[in-house]
Motif scaffolding. Structure first.
Motif, mmCIF file in Angstrom:
data_model
loop_
_atom_site.group_PDB
_atom_site.id
_atom_site.type_symbol
_atom_site.label_atom_id
_atom_site.label_comp_id
_atom_site.label_asym_id
_atom_site.label_seq_id
_atom_site.Cartn_x
_atom_site.Cartn_y
_atom_site.Cartn_z
ATOM 1 N N ALA A 12 22.078 37.517 -8.983
ATOM 2 C CA ALA A 12 22.708 38.678 -8.111
ATOM 3 C C ALA A 12 23.072 39.645 -8.908
ATOM 4 O O ALA A 12 23.143 41.042 -8.565
ATOM 5 N N GLU A 13 23.663 39.745 -10.388
ATOM 6 C CA GLU A 13 24.008 40.832 -11.042
ATOM 7 C C GLU A 13 22.882 41.551 -11.594
ATOM 8 O O GLU A 13 22.665 42.948 -11.543
ATOM 9 N N LYS A 14 21.680 40.722 -11.728
ATOM 10 C CA LYS A 14 20.507 41.741 -11.973
ATOM 11 C C LYS A 14 19.856 42.520 -10.841
ATOM 12 O O LYS A 14 19.120 43.400 -11.025
ATOM 13 N N LYS A 15 20.049 42.102 -9.581
ATOM 14 C CA LYS A 15 19.590 42.837 -8.290
ATOM 15 C C LYS A 15 20.513 44.234 -8.349
ATOM 16 O O LYS A 15 19.735 45.155 -8.087
ATOM 17 N N ALA A 16 21.445 44.341 -8.765
ATOM 18 C CA ALA A 16 22.407 45.676 -8.688
ATOM 19 C C ALA A 16 21.771 46.336 -10.124
ATOM 20 O O ALA A 16 21.356 45.871 -11.032
ATOM 21 N N SER A 17 21.685 47.674 -9.914
ATOM 22 C CA SER A 17 21.103 48.470 -10.875
ATOM 23 C C SER A 17 22.163 48.384 -11.858
ATOM 24 O O SER A 17 23.345 48.332 -11.773
ATOM 25 N N GLN A 18 21.549 49.158 -13.290
ATOM 26 C CA GLN A 18 22.640 49.308 -14.205
ATOM 27 C C GLN A 18 23.933 50.205 -13.968
ATOM 28 O O GLN A 18 25.120 49.966 -14.246
ATOM 29 N N ALA A 19 23.446 51.081 -13.163
ATOM 30 C CA ALA A 19 24.437 52.247 -12.634
ATOM 31 C C ALA A 19 25.374 51.532 -11.684
ATOM 32 O O ALA A 19 26.644 51.851 -12.180
ATOM 33 N N GLU A 20 25.189 50.546 -10.961
ATOM 34 C CA GLU A 20 25.969 49.872 -9.966
ATOM 35 C C GLU A 20 26.834 49.085 -10.575
ATOM 36 O O GLU A 20 27.890 48.986 -10.405
ATOM 37 N N GLN A 21 26.205 48.446 -11.678
ATOM 38 C CA GLN A 21 26.843 47.388 -12.641
ATOM 39 C C GLN A 21 28.170 48.058 -13.342
ATOM 40 O O GLN A 21 29.204 47.636 -13.309
ATOM 41 N N PHE A 22 27.696 49.376 -13.720
ATOM 42 C CA PHE A 22 28.723 49.948 -14.884
ATOM 43 C C PHE A 22 29.902 50.584 -13.741
ATOM 44 O O PHE A 22 30.967 50.496 -13.940
ATOM 45 N N LYS A 23 29.282 51.106 -12.671
ATOM 46 C CA LYS A 23 30.569 51.701 -11.652
ATOM 47 C C LYS A 23 31.439 50.685 -11.114
ATOM 48 O O LYS A 23 32.520 50.619 -11.098
ATOM 49 N N ALA A 24 30.851 49.368 -11.116
ATOM 50 C CA ALA A 24 31.551 48.277 -10.622
ATOM 51 C C ALA A 24 32.868 47.923 -11.604
ATOM 52 O O ALA A 24 33.765 47.637 -11.535
ATOM 53 N N PHE A 25 32.265 47.912 -12.780
ATOM 54 C CA PHE A 25 33.200 47.553 -14.042
ATOM 55 C C PHE A 25 34.393 48.549 -14.097
ATOM 56 O O PHE A 25 35.409 48.325 -14.253
#
Length: 166
Positions: free
Chosen positions: A70-83
């Motif tokens: 599920a984390e891999k499906k999100a782009s790196q930008a989305e993961q960064f923004k979520a953090f």
């Protein structure tokens, strides 16, 4: 030197070289296989060390893989923004809202890690994005850690806005 002496000397040197090469090859094969197996088992969830623990370990590893996918499906930008949305300051949240793309954050080796963050700011280093670029680099350093990492922040035209270590 006679012909027999040269042949004998060549044979002795050949045996010594072959013996040295095979002895070193045997050491590196055993050493690297042992080190590589334990290092990769430590890095991967559900790896060789966990699999030996029994059936309970396999059930737990399946749950972890689903979350990881599920984390891999999100782009790196989305993961960064979520953090940053979860852990950042108000100023960092505002700056990171301009991030459009993140590259190089997923693979790190602690030797020379580089990541690029692209934003929708314009004007290059003399534009409005220079201040927020430092906040973005700081937030990135909170998100990812490396022994020797460099994050570079770019504007919409690909011009450098700033950079920082992470």
């Amino acid at each position: 030197m006679g012909m027999k002496t040269k042949i004998a000397l060549g044979a002795v040197v050949g045996f010594v070289v072959i013996g040295a090469v095979s002895a070193n090859a045997g050491d590196s094969d055993t050493g690297s296989a042992d080190k590589g197996a334990s290092a990769s088992a430590d890095r991967q969830p559900g790896g060789a060390k966990d699999a030996g623990a029994g059936a309970g370990a396999d059930a737990g590893a399946g749950e972890g893989k689903g979350k990881e996918k599920a984390e891999k499906k999100a782009s790196q930008a989305e993961q960064f923004k979520a953090f940053v949305e979860e852990n950042g300051t108000a100023q960092e949240k505002e700056a990171v809202s301009h991030v459009t793309k993140v590259q190089g954050a997923d693979e790190q080796n602690d030797i020379l890690d580089t990541a690029d963050v692209y934003t929708d700011f314009t004007g290059g280093i003399m534009g409005e994005g220079t201040g927020p670029a430092k906040l973005i680099a700081s937030a990135f350093a909170d998100w990812k850690q490396s022994e020797n990492g460099l994050v570079t922040v770019y504007d919409a035209d690909g011009e450098l806005l700033g950079n920082g270590r992470f």
